[in-house]
Design a protein around this motif. Structure first.
Motif, mmCIF file in Angstrom:
data_model
loop_
_atom_site.group_PDB
_atom_site.id
_atom_site.type_symbol
_atom_site.label_atom_id
_atom_site.label_comp_id
_atom_site.label_asym_id
_atom_site.label_seq_id
_atom_site.Cartn_x
_atom_site.Cartn_y
_atom_site.Cartn_z
ATOM 1 N N HIS A 121 0.843 -1.190 0.000
ATOM 2 C CA HIS A 121 0.000 0.000 0.000
ATOM 3 C C HIS A 121 0.880 1.243 0.000
ATOM 4 C CE1 HIS A 121 -3.852 -2.001 0.749
ATOM 5 N NE2 HIS A 121 -3.161 -2.838 1.496
ATOM 6 N N ARG A 122 0.427 2.269 -0.714
ATOM 7 C CA ARG A 122 1.177 3.531 -0.744
ATOM 8 C C ARG A 122 0.988 4.255 0.581
ATOM 9 N NH1 ARG A 122 3.096 5.520 -5.449
ATOM 10 N NH2 ARG A 122 2.876 7.624 -4.618
ATOM 11 N N VAL A 123 2.068 4.831 1.050
ATOM 12 C CA VAL A 123 2.036 5.525 2.328
ATOM 13 C C VAL A 123 2.693 6.883 2.164
ATOM 14 C CG1 VAL A 123 2.786 5.447 4.719
ATOM 15 C CG2 VAL A 123 2.212 3.340 3.562
ATOM 16 N N GLU A 124 2.012 7.895 2.661
ATOM 17 C CA GLU A 124 2.562 9.254 2.653
ATOM 18 C C GLU A 124 3.041 9.585 4.067
ATOM 19 O OE1 GLU A 124 2.962 11.202 0.029
ATOM 20 O OE2 GLU A 124 2.095 9.673 -1.266
ATOM 21 N N PRO A 125 4.270 10.054 4.208
ATOM 22 C CA PRO A 125 4.780 10.377 5.544
ATOM 23 C C PRO A 125 3.921 11.395 6.293
ATOM 24 C CG PRO A 125 6.566 10.370 3.942
ATOM 25 C CD PRO A 125 5.292 10.222 3.174
ATOM 26 N N ALA A 126 3.384 12.374 5.604
ATOM 27 C CA ALA A 126 2.545 13.377 6.270
ATOM 28 C C ALA A 126 1.273 12.730 6.830
ATOM 29 C CB ALA A 126 2.185 14.493 5.299
ATOM 30 N N GLU A 127 0.716 11.777 6.086
ATOM 31 C CA GLU A 127 -0.489 11.082 6.550
ATOM 32 C C GLU A 127 -0.183 10.262 7.800
ATOM 33 O OE1 GLU A 127 -3.649 7.693 4.975
ATOM 34 O OE2 GLU A 127 -2.033 8.357 3.667
ATOM 35 N N ILE A 128 0.964 9.607 7.823
ATOM 36 C CA ILE A 128 1.350 8.814 8.986
ATOM 37 C C ILE A 128 1.515 9.713 10.204
ATOM 38 C CG2 ILE A 128 3.204 7.414 9.980
ATOM 39 C CD1 ILE A 128 3.574 6.173 7.236
ATOM 40 N N LYS A 129 2.136 10.856 10.024
ATOM 41 C CA LYS A 129 2.314 11.783 11.145
ATOM 42 C C LYS A 129 0.973 12.267 11.688
ATOM 43 C CE LYS A 129 6.848 13.489 9.821
ATOM 44 N NZ LYS A 129 7.641 14.625 9.343
ATOM 45 N N ARG A 130 0.027 12.574 10.785
ATOM 46 C CA ARG A 130 -1.307 13.005 11.226
ATOM 47 C C ARG A 130 -2.007 11.886 11.989
ATOM 48 N NH1 ARG A 130 -1.622 15.161 6.004
ATOM 49 N NH2 ARG A 130 -2.898 13.397 5.374
ATOM 50 N N ASP A 131 -1.886 10.663 11.486
ATOM 51 C CA ASP A 131 -2.543 9.536 12.141
ATOM 52 C C ASP A 131 -1.945 9.269 13.516
ATOM 53 O OD1 ASP A 131 -4.197 9.251 9.970
ATOM 54 O OD2 ASP A 131 -3.096 7.563 9.101
ATOM 55 N N ILE A 132 -0.635 9.324 13.610
ATOM 56 C CA ILE A 132 0.014 9.096 14.903
ATOM 57 C C ILE A 132 -0.385 10.178 15.901
ATOM 58 C CG2 ILE A 132 2.250 9.109 16.091
ATOM 59 C CD1 ILE A 132 3.379 7.641 13.620
ATOM 60 N N THR A 133 -0.422 11.422 15.447
ATOM 61 C CA THR A 133 -0.839 12.523 16.321
ATOM 62 C C THR A 133 -2.271 12.315 16.800
ATOM 63 O OG1 THR A 133 0.648 14.020 15.168
ATOM 64 C CG2 THR A 133 -1.107 15.030 16.467
ATOM 65 N N PHE A 134 -3.151 11.897 15.889
ATOM 66 C CA PHE A 134 -4.545 11.651 16.265
ATOM 67 C C PHE A 134 -4.640 10.531 17.293
ATOM 68 C CE2 PHE A 134 -8.419 9.120 15.648
ATOM 69 C CZ PHE A 134 -9.362 10.062 16.048
ATOM 70 N N VAL A 135 -3.918 9.435 17.086
ATOM 71 C CA VAL A 135 -3.982 8.302 18.011
ATOM 72 C C VAL A 135 -3.467 8.710 19.390
ATOM 73 C CG1 VAL A 135 -3.027 6.011 18.504
ATOM 74 C CG2 VAL A 135 -3.881 6.530 16.224
ATOM 75 N N ILE A 136 -2.391 9.489 19.423
ATOM 76 C CA ILE A 136 -1.856 9.956 20.711
ATOM 77 C C ILE A 136 -2.872 10.842 21.420
ATOM 78 C CG2 ILE A 136 -0.107 11.446 21.769
ATOM 79 C CD1 ILE A 136 1.857 10.355 19.633
ATOM 80 N N ARG A 137 -3.443 11.803 20.704
ATOM 81 C CA ARG A 137 -4.423 12.701 21.323
ATOM 82 C C ARG A 137 -5.663 11.939 21.782
ATOM 83 N NH1 ARG A 137 -6.185 17.545 17.975
ATOM 84 N NH2 ARG A 137 -7.064 18.162 19.969
ATOM 85 N N PHE A 138 -6.139 11.017 20.944
ATOM 86 C CA PHE A 138 -7.321 10.230 21.293
ATOM 87 C C PHE A 138 -7.023 9.341 22.497
ATOM 88 C CE2 PHE A 138 -10.263 6.571 20.418
ATOM 89 C CZ PHE A 138 -11.418 7.239 20.782
ATOM 90 N N GLY A 139 -5.839 8.749 22.551
ATOM 91 C CA GLY A 139 -5.449 7.924 23.697
ATOM 92 C C GLY A 139 -5.411 8.723 24.986
ATOM 93 N N ARG A 140 -4.864 9.919 24.919
ATOM 94 C CA ARG A 140 -4.830 10.781 26.110
ATOM 95 C C ARG A 140 -6.234 11.175 26.539
ATOM 96 N NH1 ARG A 140 0.257 14.375 24.111
ATOM 97 N NH2 ARG A 140 1.859 12.923 24.761
ATOM 98 N N PHE A 141 -7.087 11.461 25.552
ATOM 99 C CA PHE A 141 -8.482 11.799 25.859
ATOM 100 C C PHE A 141 -9.170 10.634 26.558
ATOM 101 C CE2 PHE A 141 -12.874 11.309 24.444
ATOM 102 C CZ PHE A 141 -13.455 12.401 25.068
ATOM 103 N N LEU A 142 -8.991 9.422 26.025
ATOM 104 C CA LEU A 142 -9.606 8.246 26.646
ATOM 105 C C LEU A 142 -9.072 8.019 28.059
ATOM 106 C CD1 LEU A 142 -9.830 5.583 23.802
ATOM 107 C CD2 LEU A 142 -11.690 6.819 24.881
ATOM 108 N N ALA A 143 -7.789 8.228 28.244
ATOM 109 C CA ALA A 143 -7.206 8.034 29.573
ATOM 110 C C ALA A 143 -7.824 9.006 30.581
ATOM 111 C CB ALA A 143 -5.688 8.231 29.504
ATOM 112 N N ARG A 144 -8.047 10.241 30.161
ATOM 113 C CA ARG A 144 -8.679 11.216 31.052
ATOM 114 C C ARG A 144 -10.130 10.852 31.324
ATOM 115 N NH1 ARG A 144 -6.119 14.960 27.765
ATOM 116 N NH2 ARG A 144 -8.094 15.421 26.744
ATOM 117 N N GLU A 145 -10.854 10.473 30.279
ATOM 118 C CA GLU A 145 -12.277 10.165 30.437
ATOM 119 C C GLU A 145 -12.520 8.901 31.243
ATOM 120 O OE1 GLU A 145 -15.260 11.680 29.420
ATOM 121 O OE2 GLU A 145 -13.934 13.383 29.170
#
Length: 147
Positions: A121-145
């Motif tokens: 599958h084709r992968v764009e580095p910018a897309e990976i960075k956005r996805d990783i940032t989203f997962v980190i933020r979502f994980g922190r949100f879940l941990a707080r909630e």
């Protein structure tokens, strides 16, 4: 007590029955009773829990609901003060989960009926960075909630 956790982990009735029957077997003179089956059933439940990822959209919703937090993606929109909808974040999480499964289970190879040449599958580095940032933020949100 509400049964929310029972929906997430289901053990085959035959396995539970085997554990219960094994606990009833008496050995030795006078029929010494073996230990109760509770800890063996708990071990079977934990084994089942540790083999599942609980990362699918449905599982995330079930885990949050079991912890008393329903509509977690709506709360995410409110917490992040986002202009996007809860469905947008639900779809994004689903896409990331599918992508994770492609990488983890299919070595990121594009499926083909007749494979002559393996393609990834084709992968764009910018897309990976956005996805990783989203997962980190979502994980922190879940941990707080779910604290």
């Amino acid at each position: 007590r509400t049964g929310e956790l029972d929906k997430m982990v289901e053990i085959d009735l035959s396995k539970v029955y085997q554990i219960a029957q094994a606990a009833r077997v008496r050995t030795g003179r006078g029929g010494r009773v073996r230990s109760r089956p509770g800890h063996r059933i708990k071990a079977a439940v934990l084994e089942k829990i540790y083999t599942q990822t609980y990362l699918s959209l449905r599982s995330v919703d079930q885990v949050c609901a079991a912890c008393g937090k329903k509509a977690i993606f709506s709360k995410l929109v409110t917490a992040w003060r986002s202009q996007k909808t809860a469905n947008h974040y639900r779809e994004r999480w689903s896409r990331l989960y599918r992508r994770r499964n492609q990488i983890a289970h299919e070595c990121d190879i594009v499926r083909q009926a007749q494979t002559r040449l393996v393609r990834f599958h084709r992968v764009e580095p910018a897309e990976i960075k956005r996805d990783i940032t989203f997962v980190i933020r979502f994980g922190r949100f879940l941990a707080r909630e779910l604290d």
